[in-house]
Design an enzyme around this catalytic site. Structure first.
Site, PDB file in Angstrom:
ATOM      1  N   HIS A   1      -1.261  -1.965  -0.639  1.00 36.25           N
ATOM      2  CA  HIS A   1      -2.055  -1.071   0.526  1.00 36.25           C
ATOM      3  C   HIS A   1      -3.062  -0.184   0.159  1.00 36.25           C
ATOM      4  O   HIS A   1      -4.160  -0.517   1.031  1.00 36.25           O
ATOM      5  CB  HIS A   1      -0.797  -0.297   1.508  1.00 36.25           C
ATOM      6  CG  HIS A   1      -1.324  -0.126   2.859  1.00 36.25           C
ATOM      7  ND1 HIS A   1      -1.420  -1.129   3.753  1.00 36.25           N
ATOM      8  CD2 HIS A   1      -1.985   0.782   3.393  1.00 36.25           C
ATOM      9  CE1 HIS A   1      -2.237  -0.596   4.860  1.00 36.25           C
ATOM     10  NE2 HIS A   1      -2.309   0.763   4.751  1.00 36.25           N
TER      11      HIS A   1
ATOM     12  N   HIS B   1      -6.529 -18.641  -3.419  1.00 34.34           N
ATOM     13  CA  HIS B   1      -7.628 -18.244  -2.752  1.00 34.34           C
ATOM     14  C   HIS B   1      -7.577 -16.920  -2.201  1.00 34.34           C
ATOM     15  O   HIS B   1      -8.477 -15.945  -2.610  1.00 34.34           O
ATOM     16  CB  HIS B   1      -7.517 -19.218  -1.305  1.00 34.34           C
ATOM     17  CG  HIS B   1      -8.255 -18.294  -0.136  1.00 34.34           C
ATOM     18  ND1 HIS B   1      -9.178 -18.521  -0.194  1.00 34.34           N
ATOM     19  CD2 HIS B   1      -7.731 -17.597   1.069  1.00 34.34           C
ATOM     20  CE1 HIS B   1      -9.861 -17.916   1.112  1.00 34.34           C
ATOM     21  NE2 HIS B   1      -8.945 -17.347   1.752  1.00 34.34           N
TER      22      HIS B   1
ATOM     23  N   LYS C   1     -14.859   7.900  11.884  1.00 30.80           N
ATOM     24  CA  LYS C   1     -15.877   7.236  11.462  1.00 30.80           C
ATOM     25  C   LYS C   1     -16.640   6.185  12.416  1.00 30.80           C
ATOM     26  O   LYS C   1     -17.872   6.379  12.733  1.00 30.80           O
ATOM     27  CB  LYS C   1     -15.499   6.351  10.305  1.00 30.80           C
ATOM     28  CG  LYS C   1     -15.042   7.115   8.964  1.00 30.80           C
ATOM     29  CD  LYS C   1     -14.660   6.120   7.861  1.00 30.80           C
ATOM     30  CE  LYS C   1     -14.419   7.016   6.543  1.00 30.80           C
ATOM     31  NZ  LYS C   1     -15.663   7.201   5.956  1.00 30.80           N
TER      32      LYS C   1
ATOM     33  N   ASP D   1     -28.375   6.005 -16.243  1.00 29.12           N
ATOM     34  CA  ASP D   1     -27.336   5.207 -16.502  1.00 29.12           C
ATOM     35  C   ASP D   1     -25.969   6.121 -16.084  1.00 29.12           C
ATOM     36  O   ASP D   1     -25.854   7.149 -15.784  1.00 29.12           O
ATOM     37  CB  ASP D   1     -27.239   4.745 -17.886  1.00 29.12           C
ATOM     38  CG  ASP D   1     -26.741   3.093 -17.902  1.00 29.12           C
ATOM     39  OD1 ASP D   1     -25.745   2.909 -17.084  1.00 29.12           O
ATOM     40  OD2 ASP D   1     -27.134   2.367 -18.561  1.00 29.12           O
TER      41      ASP D   1
ATOM     42  N   HIS E   1       5.349  -0.104   4.944  1.00 29.84           N
ATOM     43  CA  HIS E   1       4.884  -0.783   6.404  1.00 29.84           C
ATOM     44  C   HIS E   1       4.870  -2.275   6.058  1.00 29.84           C
ATOM     45  O   HIS E   1       5.037  -2.843   7.254  1.00 29.84           O
ATOM     46  CB  HIS E   1       3.997  -0.150   7.266  1.00 29.84           C
ATOM     47  CG  HIS E   1       2.734  -0.354   6.672  1.00 29.84           C
ATOM     48  ND1 HIS E   1       1.604   0.594   6.701  1.00 29.84           N
ATOM     49  CD2 HIS E   1       2.041  -1.288   6.362  1.00 29.84           C
ATOM     50  CE1 HIS E   1       0.464   0.018   6.336  1.00 29.84           C
ATOM     51  NE2 HIS E   1       0.810  -0.951   5.879  1.00 29.84           N
ATOM     52  N   HIS E   2       4.727  -2.668   4.879  1.00 30.80           N
ATOM     53  CA  HIS E   2       4.593  -4.010   4.635  1.00 30.80           C
ATOM     54  C   HIS E   2       6.030  -4.457   4.535  1.00 30.80           C
ATOM     55  O   HIS E   2       6.579  -5.721   4.335  1.00 30.80           O
ATOM     56  CB  HIS E   2       3.930  -4.488   3.513  1.00 30.80           C
ATOM     57  CG  HIS E   2       2.441  -4.125   3.626  1.00 30.80           C
ATOM     58  ND1 HIS E   2       1.726  -5.071   3.908  1.00 30.80           N
ATOM     59  CD2 HIS E   2       1.852  -3.035   3.341  1.00 30.80           C
ATOM     60  CE1 HIS E   2       0.518  -4.481   4.038  1.00 30.80           C
ATOM     61  NE2 HIS E   2       0.437  -3.099   3.519  1.00 30.80           N
TER      62      HIS E   2
ATOM     63  N   TRP F   1       0.260 -15.036  -2.866  1.00 29.93           N
ATOM     64  CA  TRP F   1      -0.561 -14.122  -3.829  1.00 29.93           C
ATOM     65  C   TRP F   1       0.283 -12.630  -4.051  1.00 29.93           C
ATOM     66  O   TRP F   1      -0.261 -12.049  -4.628  1.00 29.93           O
ATOM     67  CB  TRP F   1      -1.872 -13.793  -2.842  1.00 29.93           C
ATOM     68  CG  TRP F   1      -1.796 -12.759  -1.979  1.00 29.93           C
ATOM     69  CD1 TRP F   1      -1.420 -13.273  -0.602  1.00 29.93           C
ATOM     70  CD2 TRP F   1      -2.139 -11.515  -1.610  1.00 29.93           C
ATOM     71  NE1 TRP F   1      -1.365 -11.914   0.571  1.00 29.93           N
ATOM     72  CE2 TRP F   1      -1.730 -10.980  -0.386  1.00 29.93           C
ATOM     73  CE3 TRP F   1      -2.324 -10.384  -2.546  1.00 29.93           C
ATOM     74  CZ2 TRP F   1      -2.034  -9.602  -0.221  1.00 29.93           C
ATOM     75  CZ3 TRP F   1      -2.626  -9.246  -2.390  1.00 29.93           C
ATOM     76  CH2 TRP F   1      -2.531  -8.606  -1.024  1.00 29.93           C
TER      77      TRP F   1
ATOM     78  N   GLU G   1      -5.078  -0.930  -1.888  1.00 28.21           N
ATOM     79  CA  GLU G   1      -6.017  -1.956  -2.324  1.00 28.21           C
ATOM     80  C   GLU G   1      -6.922  -2.414  -0.838  1.00 28.21           C
ATOM     81  O   GLU G   1      -8.162  -2.883  -1.098  1.00 28.21           O
ATOM     82  CB  GLU G   1      -5.338  -3.288  -2.859  1.00 28.21           C
ATOM     83  CG  GLU G   1      -6.391  -4.413  -3.050  1.00 28.21           C
ATOM     84  CD  GLU G   1      -7.238  -4.060  -4.285  1.00 28.21           C
ATOM     85  OE1 GLU G   1      -8.087  -4.805  -4.389  1.00 28.21           O
ATOM     86  OE2 GLU G   1      -7.078  -3.141  -4.670  1.00 28.21           O
TER      87      GLU G   1
ATOM     88  N   SER H   1     -22.017   4.406   6.410  1.00 27.88           N
ATOM     89  CA  SER H   1     -22.266   5.717   6.766  1.00 27.88           C
ATOM     90  C   SER H   1     -23.709   5.955   6.323  1.00 27.88           C
ATOM     91  O   SER H   1     -24.357   6.810   7.166  1.00 27.88           O
ATOM     92  CB  SER H   1     -21.215   6.611   6.372  1.00 27.88           C
ATOM     93  OG  SER H   1     -19.765   6.378   6.945  1.00 27.88           O
TER      94      SER H   1
ATOM     95  N   THR I   1     -10.058   6.880  10.587  1.00 30.32           N
ATOM     96  CA  THR I   1     -11.045   5.563  10.843  1.00 30.32           C
ATOM     97  C   THR I   1     -11.715   5.576  12.144  1.00 30.32           C
ATOM     98  O   THR I   1     -12.960   5.320  12.170  1.00 30.32           O
ATOM     99  CB  THR I   1     -10.192   4.524  10.956  1.00 30.32           C
ATOM    100  OG1 THR I   1      -9.374   4.535   9.691  1.00 30.32           O
ATOM    101  CG2 THR I   1     -10.953   3.129  10.898  1.00 30.32           C
TER     102      THR I   1
ATOM    103  N   ARG J   1       3.032 -18.275   8.569  1.00 29.96           N
ATOM    104  CA  ARG J   1       1.885 -18.501   7.683  1.00 29.96           C
ATOM    105  C   ARG J   1       2.460 -19.262   6.501  1.00 29.96           C
ATOM    106  O   ARG J   1       3.775 -19.269   6.137  1.00 29.96           O
ATOM    107  CB  ARG J   1       1.268 -17.107   7.267  1.00 29.96           C
ATOM    108  CG  ARG J   1       2.175 -16.295   6.595  1.00 29.96           C
ATOM    109  CD  ARG J   1       1.544 -14.927   6.244  1.00 29.96           C
ATOM    110  NE  ARG J   1       2.278 -14.049   5.625  1.00 29.96           N
ATOM    111  CZ  ARG J   1       1.654 -12.876   4.955  1.00 29.96           C
ATOM    112  NH1 ARG J   1       0.243 -12.890   4.616  1.00 29.96           N
ATOM    113  NH2 ARG J   1       2.347 -12.145   4.465  1.00 29.96           N
TER     114      ARG J   1
ATOM    115  N   SER K   1     -10.185  -4.264 -16.032  1.00 35.34           N
ATOM    116  CA  SER K   1     -11.304  -4.203 -15.753  1.00 35.34           C
ATOM    117  C   SER K   1     -11.461  -3.014 -14.820  1.00 35.34           C
ATOM    118  O   SER K   1     -12.474  -2.245 -14.820  1.00 35.34           O
ATOM    119  CB  SER K   1     -11.959  -5.522 -15.274  1.00 35.34           C
ATOM    120  OG  SER K   1     -13.427  -5.647 -14.744  1.00 35.34           O
ATOM    121  N   SER K   2     -10.721  -3.122 -13.470  1.00 32.22           N
ATOM    122  CA  SER K   2     -11.066  -2.215 -12.511  1.00 32.22           C
ATOM    123  C   SER K   2     -10.883  -0.636 -13.077  1.00 32.22           C
ATOM    124  O   SER K   2     -11.278   0.087 -12.559  1.00 32.22           O
ATOM    125  CB  SER K   2      -9.928  -2.679 -11.396  1.00 32.22           C
ATOM    126  OG  SER K   2     -10.364  -3.737 -10.775  1.00 32.22           O
TER     127      SER K   2
ATOM    128  N   TYR L   1      -7.895  -0.125   1.323  1.00 35.11           N
ATOM    129  CA  TYR L   1      -8.858   0.905   1.289  1.00 35.11           C
ATOM    130  C   TYR L   1      -9.931   0.786   0.005  1.00 35.11           C
ATOM    131  O   TYR L   1     -10.985   1.128   0.367  1.00 35.11           O
ATOM    132  CB  TYR L   1      -8.332   2.133   1.520  1.00 35.11           C
ATOM    133  CG  TYR L   1      -7.189   2.369   2.572  1.00 35.11           C
ATOM    134  CD1 TYR L   1      -7.827   2.196   4.035  1.00 35.11           C
ATOM    135  CD2 TYR L   1      -5.818   2.265   2.552  1.00 35.11           C
ATOM    136  CE1 TYR L   1      -7.016   2.145   5.230  1.00 35.11           C
ATOM    137  CE2 TYR L   1      -4.964   2.284   3.591  1.00 35.11           C
ATOM    138  CZ  TYR L   1      -5.518   2.146   4.873  1.00 35.11           C
ATOM    139  OH  TYR L   1      -4.582   2.144   5.944  1.00 35.11           O
TER     140      TYR L   1
END
Length: 515
Positions: A239, A61, A318, A91, A289-290, A125, A241, A254, A315, A438, A155-156, A243
């Site tokens: 992390h 998931h 914004k 293009d 921080h994780h 994950w 990821e 925006s 943030t 969890r 790919s990314s 953002y």
């Protein structure tokens, strides 16, 4: 318009459609897996799924929603559509690379499906060792799982290289950078983040595959390795990821707020761009921080905790800019685009505030690996990023298809979605504060009624996703051609001085683009 021409296409608009179709398909697969998770937890001590299958569902998931839904739709699809149009190009600079990056998602998805079929991806994950080592996960399905991530990462990276080359080729010769949409800037920063972080994840996965198959000891303490090293490598990608998935949403919101604002000059344009750049810089230095629970020293803990709090400043810039522009616009209060932007601001702000709670190392030690963390990142990912996907479709669907969307259906969809989202995820904060871990499907019976509320919210959210696809289909089926209707008139008002093709093509039925 035959199938072969679509399979061999190099056109950025067609490739954007391909990304959308693959992303929406993967999104419904991930949605089905989330329903299985909620069904498993509907009763405290009754397991409907075998525990190995439950672990497999949890892992698949998360990976599907991040790598195969949000990234293809937000970055691949809308990046392909918007970057050339907003820059006045026919293009992207590297169309063959663009097609390769899209079709690499097919073998990547196949590897993930094989992994799910042989029940080999029950690693979480984050797939930390030693759980992901050959001792505890001997199935070849775990290897397929890692190959899938490798291909998705390639790919990314290819997409990022293409976007950076295209944007740089225009912005380098641009005299006035304020003529460039905020969307373009955020896609540039997103691509840079991907190029910085994805190779580190690829290196970590490769080292893990060597540990599993070639008796290496990168993460095995028995051979002199360190499993915490993998956590550093994973979160150096993991992390940023966050953002990567939210920066395009920031740019899209925006752009829309700047377009509908009544200010004679674009309020906050430079602030929005530099706030995004600040997120790019700070997002690469907060990964640990994780990892407050691994036993870091005090100075390191204080550094990562402080920088994580500081990242809330751009943030906040914004959010306040968006609110000012919305208050200064004369947009009809019943327009669904306004409802969805307000919903995005509220939901993402909730996720951001709970993120600040977790940035304090003392609180994180108490809440780590509880349902509070699940609620936090779902408010950012599932609600923030997904809401920006919906906003993008509402705003640019007339540009993509030539048809407008039904206003009443969109209003109903927004209300249903808001109810479902908050019923599903807000009670999880209480779960976490009570210490409920969890990924564990057994819990105390006193939490049963709250679990039922979350399950009801999950079902309503699933209904809203189906409803949105129906709204898209209904617009094409009914055939309400875009002719300056409520959706199109705003997008034509482009304060950034977009090139003429953007204005001219928008007001027509542009199905001939795909011919």
């Amino acid at each position: 318009m035959n199938l072969v021409s679509w399979l061999c296409t190099l056109d950025h608009k067609r490739i954007g459609v391909i990304y959308s179709l693959m992303g929406i398909w993967a999104g419904f697969v991930g949605l089905g897996l989330s329903l299985l998770i909620r069904i498993q937890m509907i009763e405290p001590y009754h397991n409907i799924l075998p525990l190995e299958v439950y672990n497999n569902v949890i892992t698949s998931h998360g990976i599907i929603m991040i790598f195969f839904f949000l990234m293809p739709v937000l970055i691949g699809s809308f990046g392909n559509f918007l970057i050339p149009l907003l820059l006045g190009l026919s293009d992207l600079n590297l169309p063959r690379l663009n097609a390769l990056s899209a079709w690499l998602l097919v073998p990547s998805s196949v590897c993930l499906i094989i992994s799910m079929y042989i029940n080999g991806s029950g690693l979480g994950w984050t797939f930390y060792p030693p759980l992901s080592s050959s001792i505890f996960s001997s199935s070849v399905g775990a290897d397929f799982f890692m190959f899938s991530l490798h291909l998705a990462g390639v790919s990314s990276i290819l997409s990022s290289i293409n976007f950076i080359c295209t944007i740089y080729s225009v912005t380098y010769f641009s005299v006035n950078h304020e003529m460039i949409s905020v969307v373009v800037w955020t896609y540039l920063f997103t691509s840079i983040l991907l190029l910085l972080s994805l190779p580190v994840l690829a290196a970590g996965i490769t080292m893990l595959l060597f540990d599993r198959n070639f008796n290496a000891s990168f993460f095995d303490p028995m051979g002199g390795g360190d499993p915490v090293l993998f956590q550093h490598m994973f979160w150096f990608f993991g992390h940023p990821e966050v953002y990567v998935l939210i920066l395009p949403g920031f740019g899209i919101v925006s752009h829309i707020c700047l377009s509908i604002s009544n200010n004679s000059e674009p309020f906050g344009y430079l602030g929005l761009v530099f706030a995004s750049f600040s997120i790019l810089c700070l997002g690469c230095v907060v990964w640990a921080h994780h990892m407050f629970t691994v036993g870091m020293d005090l100075k390191t803990t204080v550094f990562f905790s402080s920088v994580t709090m500081i990242i809330g400043v751009p943030t906040g810039i914004k959010v306040f800019s968006w609110l000012f522009m919305l208050c200064s616009s004369n947009i009809n209060k019943g327009d669904p685009i306004l409802w969805w932007i307000v919903s995005f601001i509220i939901l993402f702000t909730i996720g951001g505030v709970t993120g600040l709670v977790l940035s304090a190392s003392v609180l994180d030690l108490l809440l780590h690996d509880t349902w509070f963390v699940v609620a936090h990142f779902h408010y950012v990912f599932s609600l923030g990023s997904y809401t920006s996907v919906v906003i993008s479709f509402i705003w640019w669907w007339p540009l993509i298809s030539g048809y407008t969307l039904n206003k009443v259906l969109l209003q109903s969809h927004c209300i249903i979605s808001a109810i479902g989202f908050n019923l599903c995820f807000f009670p999880m904060h209480y779960f976490g504060m009570c210490g409920l871990p969890r990924r564990v499907c057994v819990y105390d019976a006193s939490f049963n009624w709250i679990s039922h509320i979350c399950t009801l919210g999950s079902l309503i959210s699933s209904l809203s996703a189906v409803m949105f696809v129906f709204i898209l289909w209904e617009s094409v089926y009914v055939g309400n051609i875009n002719a300056g209707s409520w959706g199109g008139s705003y997008v034509q008002t482009n304060f950034l001085g977009a090139p003429a093709p953007y204005h001219v093509l928008f007001g027509e039925n542009i199905k001939h683009w795909y011919a």
